[in-house]
Design a protein around this motif. Structure first.
Motif, PDB file in Angstrom:
ATOM      1  N   MET A 177       0.815  -1.217   0.000  1.00  0.00           N
ATOM      2  CA  MET A 177       0.000   0.000   0.000  1.00  0.00           C
ATOM      3  C   MET A 177       0.848   1.266   0.000  1.00  0.00           C
ATOM      4  SD  MET A 177      -2.865   1.139   2.810  1.00  0.00           S
ATOM      5  CE  MET A 177      -1.634   1.158   4.119  1.00  0.00           C
ATOM      6  N   ASP A 178       1.861   1.312   0.852  1.00  0.00           N
ATOM      7  CA  ASP A 178       2.678   2.519   0.945  1.00  0.00           C
ATOM      8  C   ASP A 178       3.472   2.789  -0.332  1.00  0.00           C
ATOM      9  OD1 ASP A 178       1.778   2.898   3.498  1.00  0.00           O
ATOM     10  OD2 ASP A 178       3.506   1.978   4.462  1.00  0.00           O
ATOM     11  N   GLU A 179       3.748   1.734  -1.102  1.00  0.00           N
ATOM     12  CA  GLU A 179       4.532   1.895  -2.324  1.00  0.00           C
ATOM     13  C   GLU A 179       3.696   2.399  -3.490  1.00  0.00           C
ATOM     14  OE1 GLU A 179       7.882  -1.516  -2.269  1.00  0.00           O
ATOM     15  OE2 GLU A 179       5.834  -2.308  -2.237  1.00  0.00           O
ATOM     16  N   ILE A 180       2.385   2.184  -3.437  1.00  0.00           N
ATOM     17  CA  ILE A 180       1.558   2.456  -4.611  1.00  0.00           C
ATOM     18  C   ILE A 180       0.460   3.490  -4.371  1.00  0.00           C
ATOM     19  CG2 ILE A 180      -0.260   0.713  -4.255  1.00  0.00           C
ATOM     20  CD1 ILE A 180       0.181  -0.065  -7.240  1.00  0.00           C
ATOM     21  N   ASN A 181       0.208   3.842  -3.127  1.00  0.00           N
ATOM     22  CA  ASN A 181      -0.945   4.691  -2.820  1.00  0.00           C
ATOM     23  C   ASN A 181      -0.904   6.053  -3.515  1.00  0.00           C
ATOM     24  OD1 ASN A 181      -3.318   4.070  -1.567  1.00  0.00           O
ATOM     25  ND2 ASN A 181      -2.705   4.723   0.473  1.00  0.00           N
ATOM     26  N   ASP A 182       0.270   6.594  -3.706  1.00  0.00           N
ATOM     27  CA  ASP A 182       0.371   7.910  -4.344  1.00  0.00           C
ATOM     28  C   ASP A 182       0.190   7.843  -5.858  1.00  0.00           C
ATOM     29  OD1 ASP A 182       0.812   9.110  -1.899  1.00  0.00           O
ATOM     30  OD2 ASP A 182       2.999   9.008  -2.059  1.00  0.00           O
ATOM     31  N   ASP A 183       0.155   6.625  -6.409  1.00  0.00           N
ATOM     32  CA  ASP A 183       0.081   6.476  -7.865  1.00  0.00           C
ATOM     33  C   ASP A 183      -1.342   6.376  -8.400  1.00  0.00           C
ATOM     34  OD1 ASP A 183       2.813   6.485  -7.750  1.00  0.00           O
ATOM     35  OD2 ASP A 183       3.035   4.325  -8.033  1.00  0.00           O
ATOM     36  N   PHE A 184      -2.327   6.222  -7.517  1.00  0.00           N
ATOM     37  CA  PHE A 184      -3.700   6.067  -8.002  1.00  0.00           C
ATOM     38  C   PHE A 184      -4.175   7.309  -8.758  1.00  0.00           C
ATOM     39  CE2 PHE A 184      -3.839   2.802  -4.625  1.00  0.00           C
ATOM     40  CZ  PHE A 184      -4.352   1.743  -5.371  1.00  0.00           C
ATOM     41  N   ALA A 185      -3.735   8.475  -8.341  1.00  0.00           N
ATOM     42  CA  ALA A 185      -4.197   9.726  -8.955  1.00  0.00           C
ATOM     43  C   ALA A 185      -3.779   9.837 -10.419  1.00  0.00           C
ATOM     44  CB  ALA A 185      -3.669  10.918  -8.165  1.00  0.00           C
ATOM     45  N   THR A 186      -2.736   9.126 -10.814  1.00  0.00           N
ATOM     46  CA  THR A 186      -2.269   9.182 -12.203  1.00  0.00           C
ATOM     47  C   THR A 186      -2.550   7.883 -12.957  1.00  0.00           C
ATOM     48  OG1 THR A 186      -0.064   8.464 -11.485  1.00  0.00           O
ATOM     49  CG2 THR A 186      -0.457  10.835 -11.646  1.00  0.00           C
ATOM     50  N   THR A 187      -3.448   7.072 -12.411  1.00  0.00           N
ATOM     51  CA  THR A 187      -3.770   5.767 -13.010  1.00  0.00           C
ATOM     52  C   THR A 187      -5.068   5.855 -13.807  1.00  0.00           C
ATOM     53  OG1 THR A 187      -2.631   4.584 -11.236  1.00  0.00           O
ATOM     54  CG2 THR A 187      -4.251   3.342 -12.506  1.00  0.00           C
ATOM     55  N   ASP A 188      -5.082   5.212 -14.968  1.00  0.00           N
ATOM     56  CA  ASP A 188      -6.270   5.256 -15.828  1.00  0.00           C
ATOM     57  C   ASP A 188      -7.407   4.385 -15.280  1.00  0.00           C
ATOM     58  OD1 ASP A 188      -5.054   6.955 -17.691  1.00  0.00           O
ATOM     59  OD2 ASP A 188      -4.074   5.268 -18.678  1.00  0.00           O
ATOM     60  N   VAL A 189      -7.096   3.141 -14.946  1.00  0.00           N
ATOM     61  CA  VAL A 189      -8.137   2.200 -14.518  1.00  0.00           C
ATOM     62  C   VAL A 189      -7.671   1.429 -13.285  1.00  0.00           C
ATOM     63  CG1 VAL A 189      -9.420   0.095 -15.111  1.00  0.00           C
ATOM     64  CG2 VAL A 189      -9.136   1.901 -16.817  1.00  0.00           C
ATOM     65  N   VAL A 190      -8.564   1.327 -12.327  1.00  0.00           N
ATOM     66  CA  VAL A 190      -8.349   0.467 -11.162  1.00  0.00           C
ATOM     67  C   VAL A 190      -9.441  -0.589 -11.154  1.00  0.00           C
ATOM     68  CG1 VAL A 190      -8.396   0.316  -8.651  1.00  0.00           C
ATOM     69  CG2 VAL A 190      -7.192   2.202  -9.755  1.00  0.00           C
ATOM     70  N   ILE A 191      -9.045  -1.846 -10.985  1.00  0.00           N
ATOM     71  CA  ILE A 191     -10.005  -2.932 -10.847  1.00  0.00           C
ATOM     72  C   ILE A 191      -9.912  -3.456  -9.414  1.00  0.00           C
ATOM     73  CG2 ILE A 191     -10.782  -5.176 -11.668  1.00  0.00           C
ATOM     74  CD1 ILE A 191      -9.463  -4.647 -14.296  1.00  0.00           C
ATOM     75  N   VAL A 192     -10.981  -3.306  -8.689  1.00  0.00           N
ATOM     76  CA  VAL A 192     -11.052  -3.800  -7.309  1.00  0.00           C
ATOM     77  C   VAL A 192     -11.775  -5.142  -7.345  1.00  0.00           C
ATOM     78  CG1 VAL A 192     -11.913  -3.355  -4.987  1.00  0.00           C
ATOM     79  CG2 VAL A 192     -11.118  -1.450  -6.403  1.00  0.00           C
ATOM     80  N   ILE A 193     -11.112  -6.187  -6.882  1.00  0.00           N
ATOM     81  CA  ILE A 193     -11.675  -7.532  -6.972  1.00  0.00           C
ATOM     82  C   ILE A 193     -11.928  -8.089  -5.580  1.00  0.00           C
ATOM     83  CG2 ILE A 193     -11.406  -9.844  -7.945  1.00  0.00           C
ATOM     84  CD1 ILE A 193      -9.391  -8.678  -9.891  1.00  0.00           C
TER      85      ILE A 193
END
Length: 480
Positions: free
Chosen positions: A389-405
């Motif tokens: 989580m700490d490694e990727i949390n700041d990257d969601f704002a620049t991400t096109d698609v998130v798939i929550v499964i």
């Protein structure tokens, strides 16, 4: 029959194997070998303890060991990865109950030795443990009594607490925080009475004091864990793991068994450290966890506006084909549906199309640390794209698609936006900051904590309803 020196050497070897096992579990690639270290260590421990000095009745011991091993094998083979947290809780309960029984027996043997001394029955036959007690001085017997008290209290709390944790994890007990009238004052009162009983026991009161002490500790364990909400159960399992270790260590002191002392200390300390790490990951107070003082709501929850908008496989596939960057957030629902292989194939196809694909893992995704990492590793997902989580949390704002499964609580914005939420303050994956979010979910139910998720109602979120495995597999033919 082996000499004590030989048994002590075997205990050191087993302890080294246990330490190697714990150390290896910190790395996914070394985990399988680490498990074998643990298996070998336990085999050495059981074998050389059974053959040690003063141990008899092998004709009874060996069939019991065989029966227990067979039951353990059958249960382990039947338990799916998704049920591992409740299996761990159930095994903790066995350790706690064993500690209570051994402590009771230790006091009965102590009383037998004292009675024999009073009658000057120097030729009376003793058990191996009673013979050990017979060599102790009065002050050493006092320490033995303290060990008995500690083992009974911690063991009883561990037993009933683990049973309730198992029930909540398995869905057999309501996951909401529930307490009897009086709340934590009941726990405090029971603890005070336990202290009074312990003092009475040390001053010569009868065996009934230990029975009453165990009964009250059973209640404390039950009431502590009943008062903890479902969202915090991963920390509870880790905490009970620590308790079971300290109970085992106490019994090791009682029986003068070096291996139990070392093993119990390893389990107790590692469980406590893991509990602390998980508390930090979930923004919980460590002392509150130990006292069972968390997990309930803190006021009326914020109103949720909007509606859940559904989308079909074609819509999700179209968005994925247009995206340059994708983050997949797996959760317990993925494990239940056994969708990890389909997710792995989807990842392969997206990466083959030149898209950046990564995974965001919450520290307690799947109700235990490392649960999702193990499933993804089994499905051949590359380690280097599975991020914490700490490694990727700041990257969601620049991400096109998130798939929550199959995730709910670990992607719930109420943790940051609603101070009255039962999960207020818990660090979560900020998936709602992405351009588009697709939530693969079986239905419109709430998560394990029993609270609604505002993510599902946000404008950039679409609900991809259905079984996770079938839903992901329906996407595969449509990915260019």
């Amino acid at each position: 029959m082996l000499s004590q020196g030989f048994v002590s050497a075997a205990a050191i070897a087993a302890s080294v194997l246990f330490i190697l096992s714990l150390g290896g579990l910190s790395n996914q690639e070394k985990a399988k070998r680490a498990v074998w270290y643990g298996i070998a260590g336990m085999a050495v421990a059981v074998l050389f303890t059974a053959l040690g000095p003063g141990i008899g009745a092998h004709w009874l011991m060996l069939p019991l060991i065989a029966i227990g091993a067979a039951i353990g094998w059958v249960v382990a083979k039947r338990v799916a990865m998704t049920e591992m947290p409740q299996l761990v809780a159930a095994l903790h309960s066995f350790v706690g109950l064993a500690a209570v029984f051994v402590a009771w027996n230790a006091d009965l043997e102590r009383r037998r030795v004292l009675a024999a001394r009073a009658l000057d029955a120097t030729h009376q036959e003793f058990s191996a443990f009673a013979a050990l007690v017979a060599t102790k001085a009065p002050d050493e017997l006092t320490f033995l009594q303290l060990e008995v008290i500690f083992a009974i209290f911690i063991g009883a709390v561990t037993f009933t607490g683990s049973v309730i944790a198992f029930g909540k994890l398995a869905g057999k007990v309501d996951g909401k925080a529930r307490q009897l009238p009086g709340g934590h004052l009941l726990n405090a009162g029971a603890a005070v009475v336990c202290l009074v009983l312990a003092i009475a026991y040390l001053n010569g009161a009868g065996f009934w004091t230990l029975l009453a002490l165990a009964a009250l500790a059973f209640f404390i364990g039950y009431h502590l864990i009943m008062g903890i909400g479902g969202a915090d159960m991963p920390v509870v399992v880790s905490m009970l793991n620590s308790y079971s270790g300290w109970a085992a260590a106490a019994i090791g002191f009682t029986l003068s068994n070096d291996l139990l002392i070392v093993t119990g200390a390893l389990v107790g300390s590692s469980g406590a450290i893991l509990s602390y790490i998980m508390c930090k990951a979930m923004n919980r107070n460590f002392v509150s966890v130990i006292l069972g003082g968390f997990g309930g709501s803190q006021g009326p929850a914020a109103e949720i506006e909007g509606e859940q908008v559904a989308i079909d496989a074609g819509g999700v596939a179209s968005a994925l084909n247009d995206a340059d960057s994708v983050i997949i957030v797996p959760g317990y629902g993925m494990a239940v549906a056994q969708a990890q292989n389909a997710v792995s194939e989807l990842t392969r196809k997206l990466r083959s199309a030149g898209k950046e694909v990564r995974f965001g893992i919450h520290p307690v995704a799947g109700r235990l640390p490392g649960h999702m990492n193990v499933l993804l590793a089994e499905a051949k997902v590359p380690y280097d794209i599975v991020l914490e989580m700490d490694e990727i949390n700041d990257d969601f704002a620049t991400t096109d698609v998130v798939i929550v499964i199959g995730s709910n609580d670990i992607v719930n914005p109420a943790a940051q936006e609603d101070p009255n939420s039962p999960i207020a303050g818990m660090p979560v994956l900020k998936v709602w900051e992405a351009k588009q979010v697709f939530v693969c979910k079986r239905g419109q139910g709430t998560g394990y904590s029993g609270i609604e998720n505002p993510l599902f109602f946000k404008e950039n979120t679409r609900m991809f309803y259905g079984d996770a495995k079938a839903s992901i597999e329906s996407l595969l033919p449509q990915i260019d």
